[in-house]
Design a protein around this motif. Structure first.
Motif, PDB file in Angstrom:
ATOM      1  N   ALA A 204      34.269 -21.371 -24.815  1.00 16.84           N
ATOM      2  CA  ALA A 204      35.225 -20.137 -24.355  1.00 16.84           C
ATOM      3  C   ALA A 204      34.862 -18.948 -25.026  1.00 16.84           C
ATOM      4  O   ALA A 204      34.434 -18.914 -26.201  1.00 16.84           O
ATOM      5  CB  ALA A 204      36.672 -20.580 -24.757  1.00 16.84           C
ATOM      6  N   SER A 205      35.492 -17.681 -24.147  1.00 17.10           N
ATOM      7  CA  SER A 205      35.155 -16.420 -24.988  1.00 17.10           C
ATOM      8  C   SER A 205      36.346 -15.973 -25.822  1.00 17.10           C
ATOM      9  O   SER A 205      36.210 -15.219 -26.384  1.00 17.10           O
ATOM     10  CB  SER A 205      34.897 -15.328 -23.772  1.00 17.10           C
ATOM     11  N   ASN A 206      37.330 -16.840 -25.810  1.00 17.19           N
ATOM     12  CA  ASN A 206      38.629 -16.479 -26.697  1.00 17.19           C
ATOM     13  C   ASN A 206      38.920 -17.570 -27.226  1.00 17.19           C
ATOM     14  O   ASN A 206      38.646 -18.797 -26.893  1.00 17.19           O
ATOM     15  CB  ASN A 206      39.347 -15.334 -25.824  1.00 17.19           C
ATOM     16  N   ALA A 207      40.049 -17.417 -28.059  1.00 15.85           N
ATOM     17  CA  ALA A 207      40.545 -18.710 -29.136  1.00 15.85           C
ATOM     18  C   ALA A 207      41.459 -19.280 -28.016  1.00 15.85           C
ATOM     19  O   ALA A 207      41.642 -20.379 -28.390  1.00 15.85           O
ATOM     20  CB  ALA A 207      41.391 -17.875 -30.318  1.00 15.85           C
ATOM     21  N   SER A 208      42.266 -19.143 -27.130  1.00 15.48           N
ATOM     22  CA  SER A 208      42.825 -19.947 -26.193  1.00 15.48           C
ATOM     23  C   SER A 208      42.116 -20.486 -25.118  1.00 15.48           C
ATOM     24  O   SER A 208      42.910 -21.356 -24.523  1.00 15.48           O
ATOM     25  CB  SER A 208      44.114 -18.952 -25.671  1.00 15.48           C
ATOM     26  N   GLY A 209      41.006 -20.193 -24.610  1.00 13.94           N
ATOM     27  CA  GLY A 209      40.122 -20.736 -23.657  1.00 13.94           C
ATOM     28  C   GLY A 209      40.722 -20.358 -22.430  1.00 13.94           C
ATOM     29  O   GLY A 209      40.514 -21.277 -21.254  1.00 13.94           O
ATOM     30  N   SER A 210      41.098 -19.054 -22.097  1.00 11.26           N
ATOM     31  CA  SER A 210      41.364 -18.544 -20.929  1.00 11.26           C
ATOM     32  C   SER A 210      40.373 -17.932 -20.022  1.00 11.26           C
ATOM     33  O   SER A 210      40.534 -17.856 -18.992  1.00 11.26           O
ATOM     34  CB  SER A 210      42.571 -17.390 -21.077  1.00 11.26           C
ATOM     35  N   SER A 211      39.197 -17.635 -20.861  1.00 12.44           N
ATOM     36  CA  SER A 211      38.139 -17.251 -20.213  1.00 12.44           C
ATOM     37  C   SER A 211      36.798 -18.074 -20.964  1.00 12.44           C
ATOM     38  O   SER A 211      36.707 -18.306 -22.081  1.00 12.44           O
ATOM     39  CB  SER A 211      37.699 -15.684 -20.194  1.00 12.44           C
ATOM     40  N   TRP A 212      36.064 -18.324 -20.452  1.00 10.53           N
ATOM     41  CA  TRP A 212      34.616 -19.281 -20.675  1.00 10.53           C
ATOM     42  C   TRP A 212      33.307 -18.640 -20.425  1.00 10.53           C
ATOM     43  O   TRP A 212      32.984 -17.854 -19.540  1.00 10.53           O
ATOM     44  CB  TRP A 212      34.653 -20.575 -19.905  1.00 10.53           C
ATOM     45  N   GLY A 213      32.488 -18.859 -21.420  1.00  9.46           N
ATOM     46  CA  GLY A 213      31.030 -18.377 -21.259  1.00  9.46           C
ATOM     47  C   GLY A 213      30.298 -19.293 -20.188  1.00  9.46           C
ATOM     48  O   GLY A 213      30.588 -19.989 -19.697  1.00  9.46           O
ATOM     49  N   THR A 214      28.997 -19.044 -20.397  1.00 10.28           N
ATOM     50  CA  THR A 214      27.909 -19.374 -19.579  1.00 10.28           C
ATOM     51  C   THR A 214      27.684 -21.034 -20.137  1.00 10.28           C
ATOM     52  O   THR A 214      27.033 -20.968 -21.364  1.00 10.28           O
ATOM     53  CB  THR A 214      26.442 -18.750 -19.227  1.00 10.28           C
ATOM     54  N   PRO A 215      27.753 -22.048 -19.346  1.00  4.26           N
ATOM     55  CA  PRO A 215      27.256 -23.329 -19.959  1.00  4.26           C
ATOM     56  C   PRO A 215      25.912 -23.223 -19.970  1.00  4.26           C
ATOM     57  O   PRO A 215      24.983 -22.725 -19.661  1.00  4.26           O
ATOM     58  CB  PRO A 215      27.564 -24.161 -18.497  1.00  4.26           C
ATOM     59  N   LEU A 216      25.354 -24.127 -21.204  1.00  2.00           N
ATOM     60  CA  LEU A 216      24.103 -24.328 -21.690  1.00  2.00           C
ATOM     61  C   LEU A 216      23.591 -25.731 -21.276  1.00  2.00           C
ATOM     62  O   LEU A 216      24.378 -26.729 -21.695  1.00  2.00           O
ATOM     63  CB  LEU A 216      24.081 -23.971 -23.086  1.00  2.00           C
ATOM     64  N   ASN A 217      22.280 -25.744 -21.096  1.00  2.00           N
ATOM     65  CA  ASN A 217      21.705 -26.940 -20.599  1.00  2.00           C
ATOM     66  C   ASN A 217      20.983 -27.494 -21.982  1.00  2.00           C
ATOM     67  O   ASN A 217      19.897 -26.645 -22.518  1.00  2.00           O
ATOM     68  CB  ASN A 217      20.695 -26.951 -19.512  1.00  2.00           C
ATOM     69  N   LEU A 218      21.528 -28.442 -22.602  1.00  2.00           N
ATOM     70  CA  LEU A 218      20.758 -28.644 -24.150  1.00  2.00           C
ATOM     71  C   LEU A 218      19.696 -29.801 -23.965  1.00  2.00           C
ATOM     72  O   LEU A 218      18.920 -29.933 -24.905  1.00  2.00           O
ATOM     73  CB  LEU A 218      21.938 -29.226 -25.034  1.00  2.00           C
ATOM     74  N   ASP A 219      19.873 -30.763 -22.814  1.00  2.00           N
ATOM     75  CA  ASP A 219      18.820 -31.894 -22.910  1.00  2.00           C
ATOM     76  C   ASP A 219      18.594 -32.367 -21.239  1.00  2.00           C
ATOM     77  O   ASP A 219      19.858 -32.768 -20.977  1.00  2.00           O
ATOM     78  CB  ASP A 219      19.266 -33.055 -23.634  1.00  2.00           C
ATOM     79  N   ASP A 220      17.476 -32.129 -20.855  1.00  2.00           N
ATOM     80  CA  ASP A 220      17.103 -32.238 -19.569  1.00  2.00           C
ATOM     81  C   ASP A 220      16.654 -33.819 -19.369  1.00  2.00           C
ATOM     82  O   ASP A 220      15.813 -34.035 -20.102  1.00  2.00           O
ATOM     83  CB  ASP A 220      16.298 -31.437 -18.697  1.00  2.00           C
ATOM     84  N   ALA A 221      16.916 -34.345 -18.447  1.00  2.00           N
ATOM     85  CA  ALA A 221      16.309 -35.870 -18.286  1.00  2.00           C
ATOM     86  C   ALA A 221      14.834 -35.807 -17.940  1.00  2.00           C
ATOM     87  O   ALA A 221      14.414 -34.845 -17.086  1.00  2.00           O
ATOM     88  CB  ALA A 221      17.112 -36.538 -17.262  1.00  2.00           C
ATOM     89  N   SER A 222      14.079 -36.995 -18.295  1.00  2.00           N
ATOM     90  CA  SER A 222      12.594 -36.982 -17.845  1.00  2.00           C
ATOM     91  C   SER A 222      12.769 -38.420 -16.892  1.00  2.00           C
ATOM     92  O   SER A 222      13.347 -39.305 -17.193  1.00  2.00           O
ATOM     93  CB  SER A 222      11.843 -36.992 -18.861  1.00  2.00           C
ATOM     94  N   ALA A 223      11.940 -38.250 -15.948  1.00  2.00           N
ATOM     95  CA  ALA A 223      11.799 -39.318 -15.123  1.00  2.00           C
ATOM     96  C   ALA A 223      13.021 -39.757 -14.483  1.00  2.00           C
ATOM     97  O   ALA A 223      13.128 -41.145 -14.163  1.00  2.00           O
ATOM     98  CB  ALA A 223      10.995 -40.414 -15.679  1.00  2.00           C
ATOM     99  N   GLY A 224      14.110 -39.062 -14.213  1.00  2.00           N
ATOM    100  CA  GLY A 224      15.349 -39.434 -13.567  1.00  2.00           C
ATOM    101  C   GLY A 224      16.122 -40.135 -14.281  1.00  2.00           C
ATOM    102  O   GLY A 224      17.334 -40.634 -13.758  1.00  2.00           O
ATOM    103  N   ALA A 225      15.877 -40.125 -15.542  1.00  2.00           N
ATOM    104  CA  ALA A 225      17.034 -40.940 -16.370  1.00  2.00           C
ATOM    105  C   ALA A 225      18.199 -40.092 -16.885  1.00  2.00           C
ATOM    106  O   ALA A 225      18.069 -38.960 -16.935  1.00  2.00           O
ATOM    107  CB  ALA A 225      16.326 -41.334 -17.795  1.00  2.00           C
ATOM    108  N   PHE A 226      19.347 -40.860 -16.944  1.00  2.00           N
ATOM    109  CA  PHE A 226      20.418 -40.073 -17.184  1.00  2.00           C
ATOM    110  C   PHE A 226      20.505 -39.664 -18.858  1.00  2.00           C
ATOM    111  O   PHE A 226      20.001 -40.504 -19.428  1.00  2.00           O
ATOM    112  CB  PHE A 226      21.608 -40.960 -17.143  1.00  2.00           C
ATOM    113  N   THR A 227      20.849 -38.594 -19.099  1.00  2.00           N
ATOM    114  CA  THR A 227      21.096 -38.037 -20.349  1.00  2.00           C
ATOM    115  C   THR A 227      22.074 -37.275 -20.527  1.00  2.00           C
ATOM    116  O   THR A 227      22.733 -36.969 -19.676  1.00  2.00           O
ATOM    117  CB  THR A 227      19.614 -37.228 -20.653  1.00  2.00           C
TER     118      THR A 227
END
Length: 463
Positions: A204-227
């Motif tokens: 979130a962009s503030n302490a109460s969570g009334s607005s949120w930032g841009t989601p980040l992709n931290l780990d992409d799957a390889s070969a169609g495997a769930f991650t």
């Protein structure tokens, strides 16, 4: 030269069956309630939400389980937290497809209030995670109708009234396996992108969570495997970190800064189809994870060797009596790590508590043996990563790995979290093949053996 890596003895107590009345113990959440450990969980036999609290601080004895909500198919995806001094639980109502919340009327959870429906806009409330955000309870969860990640926060400290649900991420099939925590003052969520098989993080962009930032992709799957499955989010040495499961692998990743805008290298902690139902907590200063070992169908535990989680110790198997260790929840109980989990063989809720603050054994990192020529002596060397109440190592030898004699002893280091090195020389080795092992002895007389290493004495070198 042979090398053994592993541990001589895990420092955990005997697993306790807390509830065995039907198929109970899925979706567990462990927390300290009124000074004692307590667990919220799902009763699959009766389709009810249940709660149970220990009668002592370390969880050796437990009270009678209480049914908190029995109005239909309710009680899955539970999350237990202390809300304004009293225990509270977020959970899913499967009959009405709603997000629900209930809070106790006292600090020990002996009396509970009326369950509240917080979101009824479609099939909502799966994968709930409850935390305190800017003084008030808040919940992250999955909207299955719209396939979105959602967030809701109460308008008061006790959770009697709630605000409007927000959607921090609506880009595809997102919001499974959520975990909510406060990161650098603002709420943040780790979760799964089921459409693209990715681990994601949003803050979130503030302490109460009334607005949120841009989601980040931290780990992409390889070969169609769930991650990114079974995520658990915690603050590790000042920065957010996540444990999670990629098909066949237990993984861990930590941010490079306190707000989680950039992230480090993803680490693989264990292969061979292990790592489901992860729970990440700080244990004696270092990150640790409880999880389910899919291959062996066991409850497992692993702890990092440093505060940032850059180096990790050897995984420990804590319960191997059948198919056990699903739906783990790790917490610090009376100073030591403890885990609630589901016993799938017996359909029971179980609990296990470590006997020390790290949950680690006398951990043998290496044990080697080699022949020194031309002296015709066998040099033994070993190192430990940590020790607890370690009185001594007895060095034993055998001509056939079955009949053993003790050659001598080397004093242990008692209790130590620093690496220790040891040496012993067999000045009169056996002709032919000789086998060696260590007997580690505690101050209380308990002993365990290492695995065996061997050295072959060449012809003409035997004493």
């Amino acid at each position: 030269l042979l090398l053994f890596s592993g541990s001589l003895r895990a420092q955990w107590g005997t697993p306790i069956t807390v509830d065995a009345t039907g198929t109970v113990g899925q979706h567990t959440s462990l927390a300290i309630v009124g000074g004692n450990p307590a667990v919220s969980y799902y009763d699959a036999t009766n389709n009810d939400l249940k709660f149970v609290r220990a009668t002592d601080a370390n969880g050796t004895t437990w009270g009678t389980p209480v049914t908190l909500d029995a109005t239909g198919f309710v009680g899955s995806y539970t999350s237990l937290a202390i809300v304004d001094g009293n225990p509270a639980i977020s959970y899913y109502d499967g009959t009405n497809n709603d997000l629900k919340f209930v809070r106790a009327s006292d600090a020990s959870g002996s009396v509970w209030g009326t369950p509240l429906t917080l979101d009824a806009s479609g099939a909502v409330g799966l994968y709930t995670s409850l935390a305190i955000v800017n003084g008030n309870p808040a919940i992250s969860y999955f909207d299955a109708t719209n396939e979105d990640l959602k967030f809701i926060r109460a308008s008061d400290a006790s959770g009697s009234t709630w605000g409007t649900p927000l959607t921090p991420d609506a880009t595809g099939d997102v919001g499974g396996d959520t975990f909510l925590a406060v990161v650098d003052g603002n709420p943040a969520i780790s979760y799964t992108d089921g459409g693209f098989y990715r681990l994601k993080f949003v803050r979130a962009s503030n302490a109460s969570g009334s607005s949120w930032g841009t989601p980040l992709n931290l780990d992409d799957a390889s070969a169609g495997a769930f991650t990114g499955q079974r995520t658990s989010l915690a603050i590790v040495n000042g920065n957010p970190a996540i444990s999670y499961y990629t098909v066949g692998i237990l993984k861990f990743v930590r941010a490079n800064n306190a707000s989680g805008t950039s992230w480090g290298t993803r680490q693989t902690l264990e292969f061979v189809n292990n790592g489901q139902y992860t729970s990440l907590v700080i244990v004696d200063g270092n990150p640790a994870i409880s999880y389910y070992g899919v291959t062996d169908m066991d409850l497992k535990f692993i702890r990092a060797s440093d505060a940032s989680g850059t180096v990790w110790g050897t995984p420990l198997t804590l319960d191997a009596t059948g198919t056990v260790g699903l739906h783990t929840s790790l917490a610090i109980v009376d100073g030591n790590p403890a885990i609630s989990y589901f016993d799938d063989t017996n359909d029971d809720l179980k609990f296990i508590h470590a006997t020390n603050s790290t949950g680690l054994p006398v951990e043998l990192v290496t044990f080697t043996a080699h022949l020194a020529e031309p002296a015709a002596e066998v040099l033994l060397a070993w190192r430990t990563a940590s020790e607890l109440n370690n009185e001594a190592f007895h060095i034993q030898r055998s001509p056939n790995a079955s009949r053993w004699e003790t050659l001598g002893s080397v004093p242990g280091s008692g209790t130590s979290q620093a690496e220790q090195s040891y040496h012993f020389t067999d000045k009169n080795p056996l002709p032919g093949m000789g086998y060696y092992r260590l007997e580690q002895v505690d101050f209380d007389g308990h002993s365990e053996y290492s695995k065996v290493v061997s050295v072959e004495m060449a012809a003409g070198l035997a004493a």
